[in-house]
Design a protein around this motif. Structure first.
Motif, short mmCIF file in Angstrom:
data_model
loop_
_atom_site.label_atom_id
_atom_site.label_comp_id
_atom_site.label_asym_id
_atom_site.label_seq_id
_atom_site.Cartn_x
_atom_site.Cartn_y
_atom_site.Cartn_z
N ARG A 67 51.57 -8.96 29.14
CA ARG A 67 51.13 -7.83 28.32
C ARG A 67 49.61 -7.85 28.16
NH1 ARG A 67 54.39 -4.72 25.20
NH2 ARG A 67 53.31 -3.29 23.80
N TYR A 68 49.08 -9.03 27.89
CA TYR A 68 47.62 -9.16 27.75
C TYR A 68 46.94 -8.80 29.07
CZ TYR A 68 43.15 -11.13 26.26
OH TYR A 68 41.83 -11.29 25.92
N PHE A 69 47.48 -9.30 30.18
CA PHE A 69 46.95 -8.99 31.50
C PHE A 69 46.96 -7.48 31.75
CE2 PHE A 69 48.21 -7.89 35.85
CZ PHE A 69 47.12 -8.35 36.58
N THR A 70 48.06 -6.84 31.43
CA THR A 70 48.23 -5.42 31.70
C THR A 70 47.22 -4.57 30.93
OG1 THR A 70 50.58 -5.76 32.11
CG2 THR A 70 49.87 -3.50 31.66
N ILE A 71 46.92 -4.99 29.71
CA ILE A 71 46.01 -4.20 28.87
C ILE A 71 44.54 -4.47 29.18
CG2 ILE A 71 45.24 -3.85 26.48
CD1 ILE A 71 48.17 -4.26 25.64
N PHE A 72 44.20 -5.72 29.39
CA PHE A 72 42.78 -6.07 29.46
C PHE A 72 42.24 -6.32 30.86
CE2 PHE A 72 43.85 -7.18 25.04
CZ PHE A 72 42.94 -6.34 24.41
N PHE A 73 43.11 -6.42 31.85
CA PHE A 73 42.63 -6.52 33.22
C PHE A 73 42.74 -5.19 33.95
CE2 PHE A 73 43.12 -10.83 31.99
CZ PHE A 73 42.26 -11.57 32.79
N PRO A 110 41.44 -0.13 27.16
CA PRO A 110 42.18 0.42 26.02
C PRO A 110 41.25 1.01 24.97
CG PRO A 110 42.08 -1.96 25.86
CD PRO A 110 41.50 -1.61 27.20
N THR A 111 41.70 2.07 24.32
CA THR A 111 40.92 2.67 23.24
C THR A 111 41.17 1.90 21.95
OG1 THR A 111 42.71 4.17 22.64
CG2 THR A 111 41.16 4.93 24.34
N GLU A 112 40.31 2.11 20.95
CA GLU A 112 40.52 1.49 19.65
C GLU A 112 41.82 1.96 19.02
OE1 GLU A 112 38.90 -0.85 17.74
OE2 GLU A 112 37.84 -1.29 19.61
N GLU A 113 42.15 3.23 19.24
CA GLU A 113 43.41 3.76 18.71
C GLU A 113 44.60 3.02 19.32
OE1 GLU A 113 45.90 8.00 18.40
OE2 GLU A 113 44.03 7.88 19.56
N GLU A 154 53.57 -0.82 34.15
CA GLU A 154 53.74 -2.23 33.85
C GLU A 154 53.99 -2.49 32.36
OE1 GLU A 154 54.15 -6.22 35.14
OE2 GLU A 154 54.35 -4.22 36.02
N LEU A 155 53.35 -1.74 31.50
CA LEU A 155 53.57 -1.95 30.06
C LEU A 155 55.01 -1.63 29.67
CD1 LEU A 155 51.97 -3.00 27.68
CD2 LEU A 155 51.40 -0.63 27.08
N ASP A 156 55.58 -0.60 30.26
CA ASP A 156 56.99 -0.28 30.00
C ASP A 156 57.89 -1.42 30.46
OD1 ASP A 156 56.38 2.17 28.90
OD2 ASP A 156 56.69 3.28 30.77
N PHE A 157 57.55 -2.01 31.60
CA PHE A 157 58.32 -3.14 32.12
C PHE A 157 58.28 -4.32 31.14
CE2 PHE A 157 58.22 -7.14 34.59
CZ PHE A 157 59.50 -7.10 35.13
N VAL A 158 57.09 -4.61 30.63
CA VAL A 158 56.94 -5.72 29.69
C VAL A 158 57.68 -5.41 28.38
CG1 VAL A 158 55.28 -7.04 28.32
CG2 VAL A 158 54.77 -6.48 30.70
N ASN A 159 57.62 -4.18 27.94
CA ASN A 159 58.34 -3.78 26.72
C ASN A 159 59.83 -4.12 26.82
OD1 ASN A 159 56.11 -2.78 25.40
ND2 ASN A 159 56.45 -0.65 26.03
N ILE A 200 49.81 -6.19 41.49
CA ILE A 200 49.37 -5.09 40.63
C ILE A 200 47.87 -4.85 40.78
CG2 ILE A 200 49.00 -4.43 38.21
CD1 ILE A 200 51.75 -5.74 37.65
N LYS A 201 47.09 -5.92 40.76
CA LYS A 201 45.63 -5.78 40.89
C LYS A 201 45.24 -5.28 42.28
CE LYS A 201 42.75 -8.77 39.28
NZ LYS A 201 42.07 -10.06 38.97
N THR A 202 45.86 -5.82 43.31
CA THR A 202 45.48 -5.49 44.68
C THR A 202 45.84 -4.06 45.05
OG1 THR A 202 45.78 -7.81 45.32
CG2 THR A 202 45.71 -6.18 47.10
N PHE A 203 46.98 -3.60 44.57
CA PHE A 203 47.47 -2.28 44.96
C PHE A 203 47.43 -1.26 43.82
CE2 PHE A 203 49.25 -5.35 47.90
CZ PHE A 203 48.99 -4.75 49.13
#
Length: 299
Positions: free
Chosen positions: A176-182, A187-190, A155-160, A146-149
Motif C-alpha cells: 500500500r505504501y509502495f502504491t501510494i508513494f512510488f 497523492p494529494t493532501e485530501e 493496485e490500490l483496489d487489489f491491496v484493499n 508495476i513500476k516497469t510497465f
C-alpha cells in the motif's frame, strides 16, 4: 549413462574438482553429477544448442536454485530465438512447485523484460499470492512489474481486498505504501487525510498489529501532519482496557513531539510511558525505550 549416449558421444564430461582434500565433500546424486559433468564441458566452449537446453532442464529438475544454469539457459533461449512465452509456461510450472525460489523469479523477470510484455504477469502473481499472501519474492516481482510497465491504476483496489481479507497482512501494508508513494502521480493532501482515516479504522480492528501503526506514522510524516492527530485513537483503545505496546509507543511519539516545543508535562508523561514499556509491556526492547527516555530527558 542416463543421458542419451548418442546425443552426447562427442563430449567428454568434466568431473567436479574439489581439490585433493576437500573439507566437506557433498554427496551429489549420480545422475546430477553426470549432468553437471557434461554441462562443464559444453559451457567451456559456450555451446548453445537444443541438447544444451535440454541439459539445463535436466539439471534444473535436480537443483532449481542453480543460478549459473538459469543464466546459461537464458543465453541459449535468446541465441536459438526460442518462443519465450513457452518458457514463461515452463517457469510458471517451476514456480508453482518452488514459489520462494529467487532464481525462478529472476529468470521470469529476464524473460518479461526481453519480451516487453507483462500481460500475463499480474494474474500470475495473483495466483501465487492467493496461496501465500506474504510471499516476499512474489511481492518484489510485482513491484518491478508495476513500476516497469506503469500498471498502477488498479493496485490500490487489489491491496484493499487483501487487507479486507486479512488486516494483519504486513506485505499488503508495505504494498500500500509502495502504491501510494512510488506512483509517479503523487497523492494529494485530501487523499492522505482520507488515507489516515482508513488506517485508523483498520487499527481499531487489531490494535496490536504493528504494520498499520508503522504505516500511519509514515503517512503522517509524508503529509506533514501532527502526530497528535492519533491521540484520540490511542485514548479510545486504552479506554477499552486493551494494553498495546504500539498504542503506548505512539503516545511516546506524541509526548516527545510536544516536549520538543517545551512542554514539561509531556516530557514527564513520555518518560513515564517509556519506563512502563521497558519494564513491563515491551521488555524485549528495553534498551530502545531506555534510549527514548534519554532523548525525552534532553528536551
Amino acid at each position: 549413462m542416463t543421458l542419451e549416449a548418442e546425443l552426447w558421444s562427442d563430449i567428454t564430461p568434466i568431473p567436479l574438482d574439489d581439490g585433493p582434500d576437500p573439507l566437506a565433500p557433498i554427496a551429489y546424486d549420480a545422475e546430477y553429477s553426470e549432468a553437471m559433468g557434461y554441462f562443464r564441458a559444453i559451457s567451456q566452449k559456450d555451446e548453445r544448442s537444443e541438447r544444451a537446453l535440454q541439459l539445463t532442464e535436466k539439471i534444473i529438475e535436480y537443483n532449481p536454485a542453480h543460478y549459473t544454469i538459469w543464466y546459461y539457459r537464458q543465453q541459449i533461449l535468446f541465441s536459438l530465438d526460442k518462443n519465450l512465452y513457452e518458457e514463461l509456461d515452463f517457469v510458471k510450472d517451476q514456480i508453482d512447485s518452488n514459489p520462494k525460489n529467487y532464481q525462478l523469479w529472476h529468470h521470469r523477470q529476464v524473460l518479461v523484460e526481453k519480451l516487453m510484455d507483462a500481460s500475463r504477469e499480474l494474474p500470475f502473481i495473483d495466483e501465487i499470492l492467493n496461496d501465500d499472501a506474504k510471499n516476499y519474492h512474489a511481492w518484489t516481482y510485482r513491484q518491478w512489474v508495476i513500476k516497469t510497465f506503469n500498471l498502477w491504476e488498479n493496485e490500490l483496489d487489489f491491496v484493499n481486498k487483501l487487507l479486507d481479507k486479512d488486516v494483519r497482512n504486513n506485505s499488503a501494508w508495505n504494498q500500500r505504501y509502495f502504491t501510494i508513494f512510488f506512483n509517479p502521480t503523487k497523492p494529494t493532501e485530501e487523499f492522505l487525510t482520507q488515507e489516515i482515516e482508513y488506517v485508523i479504522e483498520k487499527i481499531k480492528m487489531a490494535p496490536n498489529n504493528i504494520s498499520p501503526w508503522n504505516y500511519i506514522k509514515g503517512i503522517i510524516a509524508k503529509s506533514n501532519k501532527d502526530i497528535g492527530i492519533l491521540e484520540e485513537l490511542c485514548k479510545e483503545i486504552e479506554n477499552q482496557d486493551i494494553i498495546s505496546p504500539h498504542v503506548m509507543g505512539c503516545l511516546v511519539d506524541i509526548h516527545e513531539s510536544r516536549a520538543r516545543n517545551g512542554s514539561a508535562i509531556d516530557k514527564e508523561e513520555g518518560i513515564k510511558i517509556c519506563t512502563l514499556l521497558a519494564d513491563k509491556h515491551d521488555t524485549i526492547r528495553k534498551r530502545y525505550w531506555g534510549y527514548r527516555k534519554i532523548i525525552l530527558a534532553s528536551h
